[in-house]
Design an enzyme around this catalytic site. Structure first.
Site, short mmCIF file in Angstrom:
data_model
loop_
_atom_site.label_atom_id
_atom_site.label_comp_id
_atom_site.label_asym_id
_atom_site.label_seq_id
_atom_site.Cartn_x
_atom_site.Cartn_y
_atom_site.Cartn_z
N SER A 65 0.89 -1.13 -0.06
CA SER A 65 0.10 -0.03 -0.05
C SER A 65 0.58 1.17 -0.06
CB SER A 65 -0.95 -0.04 1.13
OG SER A 65 -0.16 -0.35 2.40
N GLY A 66 2.11 0.88 0.26
CA GLY A 66 3.16 2.24 0.17
C GLY A 66 3.52 2.78 -1.08
N GLU A 67 4.36 3.79 -1.11
CA GLU A 67 4.46 4.45 -2.58
C GLU A 67 5.44 3.41 -3.39
OE1 GLU A 67 3.34 6.89 -3.85
OE2 GLU A 67 2.37 7.72 -1.94
N THR A 68 6.34 2.95 -2.79
CA THR A 68 7.22 1.88 -3.50
C THR A 68 6.67 0.71 -3.65
OG1 THR A 68 9.30 2.63 -2.20
CG2 THR A 68 9.39 0.83 -3.67
N ARG A 117 -4.02 -4.33 6.58
CA ARG A 117 -5.37 -3.97 6.08
C ARG A 117 -5.60 -4.36 4.60
NH1 ARG A 117 -5.24 1.05 3.19
NH2 ARG A 117 -3.27 1.73 3.11
N LEU A 177 8.44 -2.26 3.55
CA LEU A 177 7.64 -1.66 4.64
C LEU A 177 8.30 -0.69 5.46
CD1 LEU A 177 5.06 -3.16 5.96
CD2 LEU A 177 6.62 -4.14 7.61
N GLY A 178 7.83 0.10 6.05
CA GLY A 178 8.54 1.36 6.87
C GLY A 178 7.54 2.56 7.33
N TYR A 213 17.94 6.34 12.62
CA TYR A 213 17.17 5.91 11.18
C TYR A 213 18.35 4.94 10.31
CZ TYR A 213 15.33 6.12 6.48
OH TYR A 213 14.91 5.75 5.25
N LYS A 261 18.18 0.70 10.06
CA LYS A 261 18.33 0.32 8.79
C LYS A 261 19.57 -0.86 8.72
CE LYS A 261 14.92 2.39 6.61
NZ LYS A 261 13.48 1.79 6.66
N ARG A 308 4.11 15.56 2.92
CA ARG A 308 5.33 15.28 3.83
C ARG A 308 6.12 16.81 3.37
NH1 ARG A 308 7.51 9.22 4.17
NH2 ARG A 308 5.51 8.19 5.02
P1 NDP Z 1 5.70 4.50 2.36
O1 NDP Z 1 5.56 5.22 3.78
O2 NDP Z 1 4.76 5.03 1.39
O3 NDP Z 1 4.77 2.80 2.70
C1 NDP Z 1 5.07 2.19 4.00
C2 NDP Z 1 4.29 0.89 4.08
O4 NDP Z 1 4.33 0.46 5.21
C3 NDP Z 1 2.82 0.86 3.87
O5 NDP Z 1 2.56 -0.23 2.98
C4 NDP Z 1 2.35 0.99 5.23
O6 NDP Z 1 1.17 0.29 5.39
C5 NDP Z 1 3.29 0.06 5.96
N1 NDP Z 1 3.34 0.49 7.47
C6 NDP Z 1 3.64 1.59 7.90
N2 NDP Z 1 3.58 1.56 9.19
C7 NDP Z 1 2.81 0.41 9.46
C8 NDP Z 1 2.55 -0.49 10.75
N3 NDP Z 1 2.61 0.29 11.89
N4 NDP Z 1 2.09 -1.47 10.65
C9 NDP Z 1 2.15 -2.20 9.26
N5 NDP Z 1 2.30 -1.52 8.34
C10 NDP Z 1 2.74 -0.31 8.21
O7 NDP Z 1 6.87 3.83 2.12
P2 NDP Z 1 8.06 4.36 1.20
O8 NDP Z 1 8.02 3.75 -0.07
O9 NDP Z 1 8.21 5.77 1.20
O10 NDP Z 1 9.33 3.62 1.76
C11 NDP Z 1 9.63 2.29 1.76
C12 NDP Z 1 10.90 2.08 2.56
O11 NDP Z 1 11.93 2.72 1.91
C13 NDP Z 1 10.96 2.41 4.00
O12 NDP Z 1 11.53 1.35 4.55
C14 NDP Z 1 11.68 3.67 3.96
O13 NDP Z 1 12.56 3.91 5.15
C15 NDP Z 1 12.79 3.34 2.68
N6 NDP Z 1 13.24 4.68 2.35
C16 NDP Z 1 12.54 5.77 1.92
C17 NDP Z 1 13.15 6.82 1.28
C18 NDP Z 1 12.33 8.11 0.88
O14 NDP Z 1 12.82 9.22 0.46
N7 NDP Z 1 11.04 8.19 1.26
C19 NDP Z 1 14.62 6.98 0.91
C20 NDP Z 1 15.36 5.84 1.30
C21 NDP Z 1 14.47 4.65 1.87
P3 NDP Z 1 -0.39 1.13 5.52
O15 NDP Z 1 -0.78 1.62 4.24
O16 NDP Z 1 -1.05 0.40 5.99
O17 NDP Z 1 -0.03 2.51 6.44
#
Ligand code: NDP
Length: 239
Positions: A27-30, A53, A92-93, A143, A147, A178
């Site tokens: 569900s996240g961006e990546t 979910r 995840l993150g 952070y 990692k 953000r």
């Molecule tokens: P997003 O924040 O867009 O998505 C995060 C995902 O993790 C979602 O599917 C979310 O589910 C899930 N998640 C978050 N919190 C919980 C929780 N408490 N319980 C269960 N699931 C959870 O992620 P990005 O794509 O931005 O980033 C992915 C990874 O890359 C991360 O580990 C991040 O640290 C790393 N990264 C990011 C960078 C950036 O510039 N953003 C740079 C380098 C690395 P839900 O939709 O249900 O919330």
């Protein structure tokens, strides 16, 4: 350098293997970008999303997805969800801003490590982890330290193949706001040809994960820094 034709051949070759996969964080961006790539390329015989979910998709192409909703606080009770997948992707993150320092470690370390353990026990042979540029278990920044720690602990689990991706700032039109990230992106996006190591398009990260799946692994553990992700991530792009 893998030309476009070869990518098609690699896909076809991989398809024959009838592999299955799961995605954490779809569900996240990546994760959602990765899911799109995987669905469109049709390289797995079964795709399972594991998350907190149920997700809904309009597109018919997504109708065969399997979804497992789990409680990450009690993952041991959901070991079944992690069984029988050849390949696992973890995107995840959370952030300290969203979850606090403790909450951040809980997700980015505890949930990720436990998921990897269950996947390993469930027969997963190739685990992909989206980590971060600068990940370092000896860092004094929470952070980067978190990692780096989770990378090292997953390495110790001894997957047949473990691929770690360390992207820089992800360039994406995020749904949630953000502000700091937005400013960084506007700046880095504008200057990405001048500072190629400071940012990366999220579509390139997803593509790199897929291309790397299709490639034969030369090493048991591989760490792809931002530059390597950029290179793999443009394979198959129209020139
Ligand atoms: P997003 O924040 O867009 O998505 C995060 C995902 O993790 C979602 O599917 C979310 O589910 C899930 N998640 C978050 N919190 C919980 C929780 N408490 N319980 C269960 N699931 C959870 O992620 P990005 O794509 O931005 O980033 C992915 C990874 O890359 C991360 O580990 C991040 O640290 C790393 N990264 C990011 C960078 C950036 O510039 N953003 C740079 C380098 C690395 P839900 O939709 O249900 O919330």
């Amino acid at each position: 350098e893998i030309p476009r034709m070869d990518l098609n051949a690699m896909e076809e070759n991989y398809r024959q293997k009838n592999r299955t996969c799961f995605i954490l964080g779809a569900s996240g961006e990546t994760g959602r970008t990765l899911l799109k790539e995987i669905v469109e390329r049709n390289i797995f015989s079964k795709i399972t999303l594991i998350g907190r979910r149920q997700l809904t998709f309009e597109d018919k192409a997504y109708e065969n997805l399997v979804q497992k909703v789990v409680d990450f606080e009690k993952l041991d009770e959901y070991a079944e969800a992690f069984q029988g997948h050849d390949v696992g992707y973890c995107c995840l993150g959370t952030t300290k801003a969203k979850a606090g320092a403790e909450g951040f470690v809980r997700v980015d370390h505890d949930y990720v490590l436990k998921s990897a353990e269950l996947a390993k026990a469930g027969g997963c042979s190739h685990f992909h982890l989206e980590s971060s540029k600068g990940a370092d278990k000896t860092s004094s920044f929470l952070y980067l330290k978190t990692k780096g720690q989770v990378e090292a602990e997953i390495e110790d689990l001894g997957f047949e193949r473990f691929s770690v991706y360390r992207p820089a700032v992800l360039l994406v039109d995020r749904e949630e706001s953000r502000p700091a990230e937005w400013v960084a992106q506007k700046f880095l996006g504008a200057f990405s040809s001048v500072f190629p190591t400071m940012s990366i398009r999220i579509t390139a990260v997803a593509r790199a994960m897929v291309v790397n799946t299709l490639k034969d692994g030369e090493k048991k553990v591989e760490i792809l820094e931002n530059k390597a992700i950029c290179n793999l991530g443009q394979i198959g792009d129209k020139k």
